[in-house]
Scaffold this motif. Sequence first.
Motif, PDB file in Angstrom:
ATOM      1  N   VAL A 142     -14.588  10.512   4.796  1.00  0.00           N
ATOM      2  CA  VAL A 142     -13.833   9.325   4.416  1.00  0.00           C
ATOM      3  C   VAL A 142     -12.343   9.640   4.375  1.00  0.00           C
ATOM      4  O   VAL A 142     -11.933  10.809   4.371  1.00  0.00           O
ATOM      5  CB  VAL A 142     -14.307   8.779   3.056  1.00  0.00           C
ATOM      6  CG1 VAL A 142     -15.746   8.295   3.134  1.00  0.00           C
ATOM      7  CG2 VAL A 142     -14.144   9.840   1.960  1.00  0.00           C
ATOM      8  N   SER A 143     -11.531   8.600   4.319  1.00  0.00           N
ATOM      9  CA  SER A 143     -10.082   8.766   4.300  1.00  0.00           C
ATOM     10  C   SER A 143      -9.603   9.266   2.938  1.00  0.00           C
ATOM     11  O   SER A 143     -10.380   9.384   1.983  1.00  0.00           O
ATOM     12  CB  SER A 143      -9.403   7.438   4.631  1.00  0.00           C
ATOM     13  OG  SER A 143      -9.488   6.549   3.525  1.00  0.00           O
ATOM     14  N   THR A 144      -8.299   9.517   2.841  1.00  0.00           N
ATOM     15  CA  THR A 144      -7.713   9.971   1.574  1.00  0.00           C
ATOM     16  C   THR A 144      -6.601   9.029   1.095  1.00  0.00           C
ATOM     17  O   THR A 144      -5.807   9.408   0.239  1.00  0.00           O
ATOM     18  CB  THR A 144      -7.153  11.395   1.726  1.00  0.00           C
ATOM     19  OG1 THR A 144      -6.192  11.407   2.798  1.00  0.00           O
ATOM     20  CG2 THR A 144      -8.266  12.388   2.040  1.00  0.00           C
ATOM     21  N   VAL A 145      -6.550   7.819   1.614  1.00  0.00           N
ATOM     22  CA  VAL A 145      -5.528   6.846   1.188  1.00  0.00           C
ATOM     23  C   VAL A 145      -5.828   6.402  -0.243  1.00  0.00           C
ATOM     24  O   VAL A 145      -6.929   5.925  -0.528  1.00  0.00           O
ATOM     25  CB  VAL A 145      -5.510   5.626   2.129  1.00  0.00           C
ATOM     26  CG1 VAL A 145      -4.512   4.584   1.637  1.00  0.00           C
ATOM     27  CG2 VAL A 145      -5.187   6.063   3.554  1.00  0.00           C
ATOM     28  N   ALA A 146      -4.857   6.552  -1.138  1.00  0.00           N
ATOM     29  CA  ALA A 146      -5.082   6.255  -2.555  1.00  0.00           C
ATOM     30  C   ALA A 146      -4.434   4.965  -3.024  1.00  0.00           C
ATOM     31  O   ALA A 146      -4.761   4.468  -4.108  1.00  0.00           O
ATOM     32  CB  ALA A 146      -4.576   7.418  -3.405  1.00  0.00           C
ATOM     33  N   ASP A 147      -3.523   4.418  -2.251  1.00  0.00           N
ATOM     34  CA  ASP A 147      -2.742   3.247  -2.644  1.00  0.00           C
ATOM     35  C   ASP A 147      -3.273   2.023  -1.906  1.00  0.00           C
ATOM     36  O   ASP A 147      -3.269   1.981  -0.671  1.00  0.00           O
ATOM     37  CB  ASP A 147      -1.272   3.497  -2.302  1.00  0.00           C
ATOM     38  CG  ASP A 147      -0.368   2.312  -2.609  1.00  0.00           C
ATOM     39  OD1 ASP A 147      -0.849   1.322  -3.208  1.00  0.00           O
ATOM     40  OD2 ASP A 147       0.815   2.379  -2.236  1.00  0.00           O
TER      41      ASP A 147
END
Length: 251
Positions: A142-147
């Motif tokens: 999965v991705s690591t985009v937090a915002d």
Amino acid sequence: MPDWSAELELAVRAARTAGDLLRGPGGALRTADSAEGKDIKLQADREAEAAILRILGESAHPHLAEESGASDRLDARAPFWVVDPLDGTYNYKRRIDFCAVSIALVQGETPLLGVIYDFHRDRLYAGAEGIAPTVSGEPLAVSTVADRGQAVIATGFPVGRDFADGPVLDFVRRVQSFKKIRLLGTAALTLALVAEGKLDCYYEEGINLWDVAAGLALVRLAGGRLQLTPTDTPFRYDAYAGNAVLPPIGP
């Protein structure tokens, strides 16, 4: 931990068999058996499901399938197959080549195994508890985009959801903070893209278990997190699946 390798091999064989059938030239497969309201059923749905269930019948696990329903002996406390023979039926009908075969093994509300076959592109997503998820042999993560302001959320409007103004506006408020919103017409492949890290999360209200079970399994196995909220209809949920750092969308 149980070994699910035999079940995974069986599900892969069933998905490829159905995908080969659906990828063929047969125009009759796109004949509508019914088209009530916002739903549509094609001959393809029935024929692909029959092919899948013949193969899954080699195992001892009962099934829940979109077209034929649940086995008499289904007990949610034990593992059972969940089958969507053609997710993205309307895409298939209109020759939009974004649809898939979806097969999962579920126990309770925990997806143990997922196989999604993008048969037009011959891309096979597969994984199980204890078996790392892959797409055509390459690892999924999965991705690591937090915002949320930088994240892409995918969603949809399933046949069974409430389309009244109030619920629809409430839904919009839940997703409007995201950078981008995508509606692709197939929950299975959408969730596969979340597991692949190409989308950051998925949220859909009133979605049937067979639409999402395999994709939820892949997202969980690829390091993501899930949130399932039951509705008043059996096997229908408000479903969220996303990477491990985005805050989930609450009920």
